[in-house]
Design a protein around this motif. Structure first.
Motif, PDB file in Angstrom:
ATOM      1  N   LEU A 202      65.181 -51.490   6.404  1.00  0.00           N
ATOM      2  CA  LEU A 202      66.123 -50.780   7.567  1.00  0.00           C
ATOM      3  C   LEU A 202      64.400 -49.256   7.803  1.00  0.00           C
ATOM      4  CD1 LEU A 202      69.641 -49.809   7.964  1.00  0.00           C
ATOM      5  CD2 LEU A 202      67.943 -50.708   9.658  1.00  0.00           C
ATOM      6  N   PRO A 208      65.042 -51.304  15.502  1.00  0.00           N
ATOM      7  CA  PRO A 208      65.864 -52.044  15.306  1.00  0.00           C
ATOM      8  C   PRO A 208      66.615 -51.524  16.119  1.00  0.00           C
ATOM      9  CG  PRO A 208      66.081 -49.586  14.777  1.00  0.00           C
ATOM     10  CD  PRO A 208      64.591 -49.649  15.181  1.00  0.00           C
ATOM     11  N   ALA A 229      75.732 -46.007  12.724  1.00  0.00           N
ATOM     12  CA  ALA A 229      74.640 -46.136  13.598  1.00  0.00           C
ATOM     13  C   ALA A 229      74.576 -44.653  14.074  1.00  0.00           C
ATOM     14  CB  ALA A 229      75.833 -46.317  14.628  1.00  0.00           C
ATOM     15  N   TRP A 232      72.618 -43.245  10.874  1.00  0.00           N
ATOM     16  CA  TRP A 232      70.930 -43.952  10.898  1.00  0.00           C
ATOM     17  C   TRP A 232      70.263 -43.804  12.374  1.00  0.00           C
ATOM     18  CZ3 TRP A 232      67.842 -45.872   7.269  1.00  0.00           C
ATOM     19  CH2 TRP A 232      68.782 -46.401   6.042  1.00  0.00           C
ATOM     20  N   LEU A 234      71.200 -45.048  15.654  1.00  0.00           N
ATOM     21  CA  LEU A 234      70.379 -46.576  15.470  1.00  0.00           C
ATOM     22  C   LEU A 234      71.249 -47.388  17.455  1.00  0.00           C
ATOM     23  CD1 LEU A 234      71.720 -48.863  12.742  1.00  0.00           C
ATOM     24  CD2 LEU A 234      68.953 -48.678  13.714  1.00  0.00           C
ATOM     25  N   THR A 348      66.260 -45.202  20.618  1.00  0.00           N
ATOM     26  CA  THR A 348      67.303 -45.033  20.622  1.00  0.00           C
ATOM     27  C   THR A 348      68.220 -44.447  21.763  1.00  0.00           C
ATOM     28  OG1 THR A 348      67.841 -44.985  18.498  1.00  0.00           O
ATOM     29  CG2 THR A 348      69.658 -44.566  19.964  1.00  0.00           C
TER      30      THR A 348
END
Length: 566
Positions: A202, A208, A229, A232, A234, A348
């Protein structure tokens, strides 16, 4: 003192496993079990269905909703083969289920007796079969062992269906055995170094993307996934027809990866440098026909978390494969220490922004505006409503425009067949209402409804209620869409001459209403929500919508092809 027979013991075994409902079509081959249901009728309810395919779909829906095996009873031969569609759905959807098949008596076996067949060869088991395990119970004293093993097999590893075959004469024999205690699924997590390796991967990533879905999710697991999530930052997508795994309203939600995927999301999957697949088996629909993720080795770094060791590295050679159940995996990931800042914050944000852009409807022909219909459904349905559908072009409207809170809010809210089985939505909705008492909302096509519409009689008999929106365009829409693309002006085999669906629903005991314009829908839906009985709303749809969808599909494919070449 009445002697206990094996059929009664079998029902006691189900009660010990916490079963409250069993679905089926009665057969003379398991009358002893039906008698057991009668003896224990205050604790377990046998739902009498109209066709074994509908019964098996109800049991499959039960497995999805509860996380424990759905229960279906059918008789030999034709009953078992009719039920096979539900078993196949449970296999490909990774749903725990146990199908009990009443069989010929032991003294007539292997003579091709009336309705006799070889269930082991018919149902599998194999990686290409329909069931994880198929067993025949010849000794009634071992019934508790077989039932407990069936439940354990159905729930552990990759969840799936188990078939138990019950000779008619075995079920009537006296027994002394007692039911075994409730079986719980085993929680597994990978080797201790997996988390450390994943963290390193990661930290090395810049784009990602999480793909979450598959079987085995619970509300606590979904909530832990969301916290991971968030820690991070994500972007998270849901796998095909597992759209309730991650909250669609969350600012990190990026959409669903499945049929009719948004071109921008397809491009994002291709552009990602790290794919973290948590739970899905990465089948054909989720991977865009194995093109978004190329098999056997992806361009993206692939981390695959799955409950079954057999599924890992079967299609895709992962850079990191972790065998773990979803509860164990999500809670372990939640504790993975995140850095103070990540380089993909804009990635994101833009992923969620693109998802919101895809919710904006385009202009469509006809008097029915399907995005507006879905918006009305979203406005009025309670957050814990269970939405169900079968297979067909019609389902894309709900998949694209309806937003699930789902498991994060404590409830499973989507029941849909990843195997693409028509006729699933109506029985699944009825089962959901009978099992939970929650509102069940089903969207169906005309061809899809006619596969299992007879189960409205089951709902009425057992006090169930569902709201069904039936889109009637006079055709098998998905097939017509492909025909319009591949063989334009050569339409064959996809036209339908339909009944009056509203009148048909009324004949079963549902309320039936037909509408022709968008503005008619909201008052009809409100009335349906207030009505004690179930309601079917027949929506007369312009056939040209299929042509439009075919055009959109071509545009989507062209965008994917262009992205692949760049």
């Amino acid at each position: 003192m009445t002697t206990k027979i094996a059929g009664h013991l079998l029902v006691e075994c189900l009660l010990a496993q916490g079963v409250t409902h069993a679905f089926g079509v009665p057969g003379e081959s398991y009358l002893a079990v039906l008698d057991g249901f009668h003896l224990h009728r205050e604790h377990i309810h046998f739902v009498i269905c109209r066709q074994e395919g509908g019964a098996a779909f109800m049991a499959e829906a039960q497995g999805k909703l509860t996380g424990r095996p759905g229960i279906c009873f059918v008789t030999r031969g034709p009953g078992a083969t009719n039920a096979s569609i539900g078993v196949h759905t449970a296999f490909q959807d990774s749903t725990p289920m146990v199908l009990f098949v009443g069989d010929v008596a032991s003294d007539t076996r292997d003579r091709e007796a009336f309705q006799e067949m070889d269930y082991t060869h018919f149902f599998g088991p194999s990686t290409k079969g329909m069931a994880k395990r198929v067993e025949r119970v010849d000794d009634p004293e071992r019934l508790p062992e077989y039932v407990a093993r069936a439940f354990a097999t159905a729930m552990n590893g990759r969840p799936g269906p188990v078939v138990l075959v019950l000779p008619e004469d075995m079920l009537t024999r006296p027994v002394k055995a007692q039911a075994l205690s409730r079986v719980e699924p085993v929680q597994t997590w990978g080797d201790p170094g997996s988390l450390s390796t994943l963290r390193t991967m990661l930290l090395a990533a810049s784009r990602p993307l999480v793909i979450a879905g598959g079987g085995g999710w619970t509300p606590p697991a979904a909530q832990a996934l969301q916290r991971f999530a968030e820690n991070w930052q994500l972007p998270v997508t849901n796998a095909f027809r597992f759209q309730d795994t991650f909250d669609n309203h969350h600012p990190q939600y990026a959409g669903d990866v499945g049929i009719g995927i948004a071109p921008a999301l397809a491009a994002r999957v291709r552009d990602a440098d790290l794919i973290l697949a948590i739970g899905p088996r990465l089948g054909e629909m989720t991977t865009g026909g194995y093109t978004l993720l190329q098999a056997p080795k992806t361009r993206q770094t692939l981390v695959h978390v799955h409950a079954s060791a057999e599924e890992l590295n079967r299609v895709y050679q992962a850079d990191l494969a972790i065998q773990a159940t979803m509860n164990a995996a999500a809670h372990a990931l939640e504790g993975l220490t995140a850095p103070d800042a990540v380089p993909w914050s804009e990635w994101t944000r833009s992923a969620h922004s693109a998802y919101l852009d895809n919710l904006k409807p385009q202009s469509l022909p006809g008097d029915i505006d399907m995005p507006a219909i879905v918006a009305t459904v979203q406005k009025h349905l309670p957050a814990d409503a269970v939405l169900t559908n079968g297979a067909g072009n019609f389902a894309s409207w709900m998949h694209r425009f309806y937003r699930h809170h789902g498991l994060v809010k404590g409830h499973k809210t989507q029941l849909a067949p990843t195997v693409g089985a028509m006729g699933y939505g109506v029985p699944a909705g009825i089962a959901a209402n009978l099992l939970t008492g929650r509102l069940a909302f089903t969207i169906a096509g005309d061809g899809d409804f006619l596969m299992n519409g007879q189960e409205l009689a089951t709902a009425v008999q057992h006090g169930g209620k569902s709201i069904i929106v039936l889109l009637n365009n006079g055709m098998y829409g998905t097939i017509r869409m492909h025909q319009e693309r591949e063989y334009p002006q050569h339409v064959t085999g996809s036209q339908l001459q339909n009944p009056d669906f509203a009148a048909l629903a009324q004949a079963y005991g549902y309320a039936g209403v037909r509408i022709h314009r968008t503005q008619e829908f909201e008052p009809v839906l409100i009335a349906a929500l207030q009505r004690e009985q179930g309601t079917l709303i027949e929506v007369m749809l312009d056939p040209e919508l299929i042509t439009t969808r075919a055009t959109l599909s071509t545009i989507t494919q062209a965008a994917l092809d262009k992205q692949a070449q760049s």
